[in-house]
Design a protein around this motif. Structure first.
Motif, PDB file in Angstrom:
ATOM      1  N   PRO A 134      23.942  48.338  46.116  1.00 47.73           N
ATOM      2  CA  PRO A 134      22.630  48.749  46.026  1.00 47.73           C
ATOM      3  C   PRO A 134      21.940  48.857  47.546  1.00 47.73           C
ATOM      4  N   GLY A 135      21.176  49.795  47.700  1.00 48.66           N
ATOM      5  CA  GLY A 135      20.677  50.383  48.679  1.00 48.66           C
ATOM      6  C   GLY A 135      21.348  51.716  49.332  1.00 48.66           C
ATOM      7  N   THR A 136      22.585  51.878  49.215  1.00 50.07           N
ATOM      8  CA  THR A 136      23.503  52.771  49.662  1.00 50.07           C
ATOM      9  C   THR A 136      23.068  54.361  49.179  1.00 50.07           C
ATOM     10  N   LEU A 137      22.371  54.655  47.990  1.00 49.37           N
ATOM     11  CA  LEU A 137      22.164  55.926  47.651  1.00 49.37           C
ATOM     12  C   LEU A 137      20.883  56.283  48.448  1.00 49.37           C
ATOM     13  N   ASP A 138      20.117  55.516  48.674  1.00 46.02           N
ATOM     14  CA  ASP A 138      18.850  55.718  49.626  1.00 46.02           C
ATOM     15  C   ASP A 138      19.447  56.066  51.017  1.00 46.02           C
ATOM     16  N   LEU A 139      20.296  55.238  51.403  1.00 42.17           N
ATOM     17  CA  LEU A 139      20.775  55.854  52.878  1.00 42.17           C
ATOM     18  C   LEU A 139      21.511  56.864  52.780  1.00 42.17           C
ATOM     19  N   MET A 140      22.218  57.211  51.684  1.00 40.51           N
ATOM     20  CA  MET A 140      23.045  58.641  51.616  1.00 40.51           C
ATOM     21  C   MET A 140      21.878  59.638  51.870  1.00 40.51           C
TER      22      MET A 140
END
Length: 362
Positions: A134-140
């Motif tokens: 969770p949270g990695t897609l936004d960071l990408m």
């Protein structure tokens, strides 16, 4: 690829071969992880592992315990690559909830210190999962505005367990921001080939022909798979690249088969002295040698092909103008070696006599 020989002295017909300098285009590392390296740092002892998940877990632990920052470590291996004739590279850099964007910032800062001699494309890489972290897609997405050039992906089924979800997310990011896509695919077997065909289908549907790369692609290395020809044809139709690294005991593609089906291949280093492997030197001549060894290259033409995958083929993938513009010994961007021909360059692996970038010896 064209290489050029410059004979620097003369001999009688009964004497030794004339001394010669071989001039080549600059090298391109089409797949490298400079944020993970321990090159020039403290030796990292590695524990036995039995799965991809074990390797990934060990990787995260090693990064979190590193005693030097990413910029320092990345700069050393980038500088080493430059000294060995690399003029461009595609760097896969971890983005995750655990690491944030520190790796992207660190590698970009290291690359800026070599601006003008090394062109670095950064791929935002969800090594530790994207949908499952969770949270990695936004960071990408954030990474694309803070130093990353392209969108990465990893084993939609084997790691993420959601083919539609993972591919949907990374293709959406790439389309939204107008970026290329580079997907790690370690999965093997019929299901992995089906994943590749789906990637090819989506590539055409998104109008991204020639802008998607599959890294490793171990599934296309098994010539016994009945669906392999159709999969290679689908890749060729969509212009999907294959980036291979001739790693240890990992599968390597049959290069003749790739050529027959029209699949374009480029060569990379992968990880260098990181938690995954103690090997690697930053030299693409060494990597071309390994590719030749792993693929059973014997003829001069087969050895020269390995060199081409480490130079002009990689340059086509990343758009490296310094390499694509090579015109021979007088080119402002070139590498010179004390060997008579390309085949012996790949076999003997000498260090360059000189690396010239923009007309300046570096």
């Amino acid at each position: 690829m064209t290489t050029h020989r410059d004979h620097t002295d003369t001999t009688t017909t009964d004497g030794p071969e004339p001394a010669a300098t071989l001039t080549t285009p600059g090298f391109v590392d089409a797949h490298i992880h400079p944020d993970k390296t321990t090159w020039g740092s403290t030796w990292l002892s590695r524990e036995p592992v039995s799965s991809l998940s074990d390797l990934i877990a060990a990787d995260l632990a090693a990064q979190l315990s590193a005693d030097e920052d990413v910029e320092t470590r990345a700069f050393r291996i980038l500088d080493q690559a430059v000294r060995n004739g690399t003029m461009a590279m595609r760097a896969h850099v971890d983005v995750s909830s655990e690491l944030g964007l520190r790796n992207v910032h660190g590698v970009r800062a290291a690359a800026e210190r070599l601006k003008g001699v090394l062109d670095v494309q950064i791929v935002a890489f969800p090594q530790f999962g994207m949908l499952t972290n969770p949270g990695t897609l936004d960071l990408m997405e954030q990474a694309l505005g803070e130093g990353a050039d392209h969108v990465g992906g990893i084993d939609p089924v084997g790691l993420e367990g959601d083919l539609e979800g993972h591919l949907g997310a990374i293709f959406s990011l790439a389309e939204k921001h107008g970026r290329d896509l580079d997907i790690h695919l370690h999965d093997q077997g019929p299901d992995a080939l089906a994943q590749i065909r789906e990637i090819a289908r989506r590539t055409l549907a998104a109008g991204m022909r020639g802008r998607v790369t599959i890294a490793h692609g171990f599934a296309v290395c098994d010539t016994e798979e009945p669906d392999l020809p159709a999969t290679l044809d689908a890749m060729a139709e969509a212009g999907v690249w294959l980036a291979t690294c001739a790693l240890g005991d990992s599968p390597v593609p049959t290069l003749d088969l790739m050529e027959r089906h029209g699949v374009r291949v480029a060569l990379g280093s992968d990880g260098i002295r990181d938690s995954w492997s103690p090997f690697g030197t930053g030299s693409m001549v060494d990597r071309a040698h390994l590719l030749g060894y792993r693929t059973g290259a014997r003829t001069d033409a087969e050895l020269e092909r390995c060199l081409r995958l480490a130079t002009t083929s990689g340059a086509e993938l990343v758009g490296a103008e310094a390499v694509l513009g090579y015109e021979g010994p007088g080119s402002p961007d070139r590498v010179e070696f004390a060997v008579p021909d390309a085949a012996r360059l790949v076999v003997e692996r000498p260090a360059p006599l000189r690396v010239v970038r923009g007309g300046r010896t570096i």
